[in-house]
Scaffold this active site. Structure first.
Site, mmCIF file in Angstrom:
data_model
loop_
_atom_site.group_PDB
_atom_site.id
_atom_site.type_symbol
_atom_site.label_atom_id
_atom_site.label_comp_id
_atom_site.label_asym_id
_atom_site.label_seq_id
_atom_site.Cartn_x
_atom_site.Cartn_y
_atom_site.Cartn_z
ATOM 1 N N THR A 13 50.788 32.605 40.124
ATOM 2 C CA THR A 13 50.285 32.828 38.758
ATOM 3 C C THR A 13 49.785 34.249 38.526
ATOM 4 O O THR A 13 49.481 34.614 37.397
ATOM 5 C CB THR A 13 49.147 31.841 38.439
ATOM 6 O OG1 THR A 13 48.115 31.985 39.419
ATOM 7 C CG2 THR A 13 49.658 30.408 38.439
ATOM 8 N N SER A 42 44.504 26.941 39.164
ATOM 9 C CA SER A 42 45.775 27.113 38.447
ATOM 10 C C SER A 42 46.694 25.902 38.558
ATOM 11 O O SER A 42 47.801 25.924 38.012
ATOM 12 C CB SER A 42 46.508 28.354 38.987
ATOM 13 O OG SER A 42 45.757 29.534 38.754
ATOM 14 N N ARG A 102 49.548 44.812 57.395
ATOM 15 C CA ARG A 102 50.297 46.069 57.408
ATOM 16 C C ARG A 102 50.084 46.908 58.661
ATOM 17 O O ARG A 102 50.985 47.624 59.096
ATOM 18 C CB ARG A 102 49.954 46.894 56.159
ATOM 19 C CG ARG A 102 50.452 46.272 54.873
ATOM 20 C CD ARG A 102 49.962 47.042 53.661
ATOM 21 N NE ARG A 102 50.351 46.384 52.410
ATOM 22 C CZ ARG A 102 49.780 46.611 51.247
ATOM 23 N NH1 ARG A 102 48.789 47.490 51.154
ATOM 24 N NH2 ARG A 102 50.186 45.976 50.165
ATOM 25 N N CYS A 132 51.972 49.571 46.977
ATOM 26 C CA CYS A 132 52.901 49.886 45.895
ATOM 27 C C CYS A 132 53.210 51.380 45.797
ATOM 28 O O CYS A 132 54.361 51.773 45.563
ATOM 29 C CB CYS A 132 52.360 49.363 44.570
ATOM 30 S SG CYS A 132 50.606 49.697 44.288
ATOM 31 N N SER A 162 48.003 47.594 36.028
ATOM 32 C CA SER A 162 48.595 46.372 36.576
ATOM 33 C C SER A 162 48.476 46.315 38.086
ATOM 34 O O SER A 162 48.638 45.250 38.681
ATOM 35 C CB SER A 162 50.061 46.235 36.151
ATOM 36 O OG SER A 162 50.806 47.380 36.518
ATOM 37 N N GLY A 163 48.150 47.453 38.715
ATOM 38 C CA GLY A 163 47.857 47.447 40.140
ATOM 39 C C GLY A 163 46.612 46.642 40.468
ATOM 40 O O GLY A 163 46.413 46.227 41.618
ATOM 41 N N LYS A 216 45.603 53.676 52.846
ATOM 42 C CA LYS A 216 46.889 52.982 52.945
ATOM 43 C C LYS A 216 48.041 53.978 52.911
ATOM 44 O O LYS A 216 48.975 53.904 53.718
ATOM 45 C CB LYS A 216 47.024 51.967 51.807
ATOM 46 C CG LYS A 216 46.072 50.795 51.877
ATOM 47 C CD LYS A 216 46.118 49.965 50.593
ATOM 48 C CE LYS A 216 45.027 48.929 50.550
ATOM 49 N NZ LYS A 216 44.995 48.187 49.263
ATOM 50 N N ARG A 238 43.230 56.065 38.924
ATOM 51 C CA ARG A 238 43.649 55.002 38.005
ATOM 52 C C ARG A 238 43.766 55.591 36.606
ATOM 53 O O ARG A 238 42.851 56.292 36.144
ATOM 54 C CB ARG A 238 42.637 53.863 38.009
ATOM 55 C CG ARG A 238 43.059 52.653 37.197
ATOM 56 C CD ARG A 238 44.121 51.836 37.907
ATOM 57 N NE ARG A 238 43.596 51.144 39.081
ATOM 58 C CZ ARG A 238 44.357 50.555 39.996
ATOM 59 N NH1 ARG A 238 45.676 50.594 39.881
ATOM 60 N NH2 ARG A 238 43.817 49.935 41.034
ATOM 61 N N HIS A 245 53.515 53.358 38.433
ATOM 62 C CA HIS A 245 52.714 54.324 39.179
ATOM 63 C C HIS A 245 53.478 55.640 39.282
ATOM 64 O O HIS A 245 54.699 55.645 39.526
ATOM 65 C CB HIS A 245 52.439 53.821 40.602
ATOM 66 C CG HIS A 245 51.459 52.684 40.677
ATOM 67 N ND1 HIS A 245 50.836 52.159 39.575
ATOM 68 C CD2 HIS A 245 51.003 51.979 41.753
ATOM 69 C CE1 HIS A 245 50.025 51.185 39.968
ATOM 70 N NE2 HIS A 245 50.110 51.052 41.276
ATOM 71 N N ASN A 318 55.334 49.438 39.770
ATOM 72 C CA ASN A 318 54.502 48.913 40.850
ATOM 73 C C ASN A 318 54.588 47.407 41.008
ATOM 74 O O ASN A 318 54.297 46.869 42.086
ATOM 75 C CB ASN A 318 53.033 49.317 40.627
ATOM 76 C CG ASN A 318 52.519 48.923 39.262
ATOM 77 O OD1 ASN A 318 52.977 49.452 38.242
ATOM 78 N ND2 ASN A 318 51.560 48.007 39.219
#
Length: 351
Positions: A13, A42, A102, A132, A162-163, A216, A238, A245, A318
């Site tokens: 979701t 959800s 990662r 991303c 949206s990140g 990262k 941001r 991005h 992204n």
């Protein structure tokens, strides 16, 4: 029952989870079945999947993950650390979009166009999707690194809301409407107002002044390119953009690469498009990239402050290539490399 893989989308979701469903449908991924999972809040929601509708189920309702061949995770690090091993131990391949795995030595961190060979050593059954911004970065600089090893990379990111997921999108939308209506704004997701502003930090900085988002980029780039000698410094910001991005990048190879040669190397790399080869004013923007699968590059030029330096500009979606698309491409690549197939009695079938 249709032939193909039995797929679980975990975190379905969220912004990335919904995009995963869209990408699976768009690319006609070979699914025998797809089920959507999310948090208990959800459960029961309906999600579109091609011409079908999926009813969201609770992740906690899964008693036997072996009923799945593939699980696409976008449910955050905490839940991934708990649930990814459960799926993997059952013989299900897990492709995880969080930062949980990662840096794990036995978990490949993969951008298929760059280091697909690392998928051959996924001994834990878990594969990590990079950050991303890292994905767009390595797609553009990998061909340069193969031509002349890079000794230094300087990157500044301009990351869309949206990140931060749906809550970031909603905050920018709400604040923009409030300001146009001469109303006050109260930040809830970000430490300061994001509408008509630029935030110089994404998260809290560590003792050295770097945020986790910057770390990262600084660590994942080395792992993907397979070279721990590259020096990377990152600044992550941001910006008030909904999707897409952008990255301003300077690289220093050990030997100079001609600008035209560099542009040609990047243009020849799979999944990358140089947009301003014919018109210098056609450098890519987030508006150009939203909903697109390619990583766009422009403004390749000499860095006059360095003997070998090159500067370039990178833009990627992204939510798609920066997350959902890359995850699905990993699965497609594993199928091609005969590393992923429908299971039989709890084990992966191979031909």
């Amino acid at each position: 029952m249709k032939s193909g893989l039995r797929v679980a989308v975990v975190g379905a979701t969220g912004a990335v989870g919904r995009e995963m469903l869209q990408v699976l449908s768009d690319r006609h991924f070979p699914c025998a079945s797809v089920r959507a999972f999310a948090s208990p809040n959800s459960v029961g929601k309906l999600l579109d999947f091609g011409e079908d509708t999926l009813r969201v189920e609770s992740l906690e309702s899964i008693s036997d993950p072996s009923v799945f061949d593939l699980a696409l995770f976008s449910c955050g690090s905490e839940r991934s650390l708990v649930w990814a091993p459960r799926f993997a131990r059952s013989g299900c391949i897990v492709i995880d979009n969080s930062s949980a795995w990662r840096n794990h030595d036995k978990v490949p961190l993969v951008v298929p166009e760059v280091n697909a060979q690392d998928l051959d050593d996924a001994s834990l059954g878990v594969i990590a999707v990079p950050n991303c911004s890292t994905i767009g970065l390595v797609q553009a600089i990998a061909p340069l690194h193969r031509n002349q090893p890079l000794r230094r990379v300087v990157v500044t990111t301009f990351q869309s809301v949206s990140g931060s997921g749906r809550k970031g999108i909603e905050e920018l939308d709400r604040q923009t409407r409030q300001l146009f209506n001469a109303q006050g704004t109260e930040p809830k997701v970000y430490p300061k107002r994001i509408a008509f502003n630029v935030l110089p930090l994404i998260g809290e900085p560590d003792v050295d002044g770097y945020t986790a988002e910057e770390r990262k980029l600084m660590t994942e780039t080395l792992k993907i390119l397979g070279d721990d000698q590259i020096q990377v410094i990152a600044t992550a910001t941001r910006v008030p953009v909904f999707v897409g991005h952008a990255l301003s990048v300077v690289v220093e190879p050990v030997k100079a690469i001609d600008v035209d040669d560099a542009r040609a190397l990047i243009a020849d790399h799979p999944g990358v498009l140089v947009t301003d080869a014919e018109s210098v004013m056609n450098a890519p923007t987030p508006e150009d990239i939203a909903g697109e699968d390619l990583t766009l590059v422009g403004r390749v030029r000499r860095d006059p402050s360095s003997e070998t330096g090159l500067a370039l500009w990178i833009v990627s979606d992204n939510l798609r290539k920066g997350a959902a698309l890359n995850a699905v491409q990993i699965a497609e690549t594993m199928i091609q490399r005969r590393l992923l197939a429908p299971k039989h009695k709890g084990r992966q079938e191979t031909q």
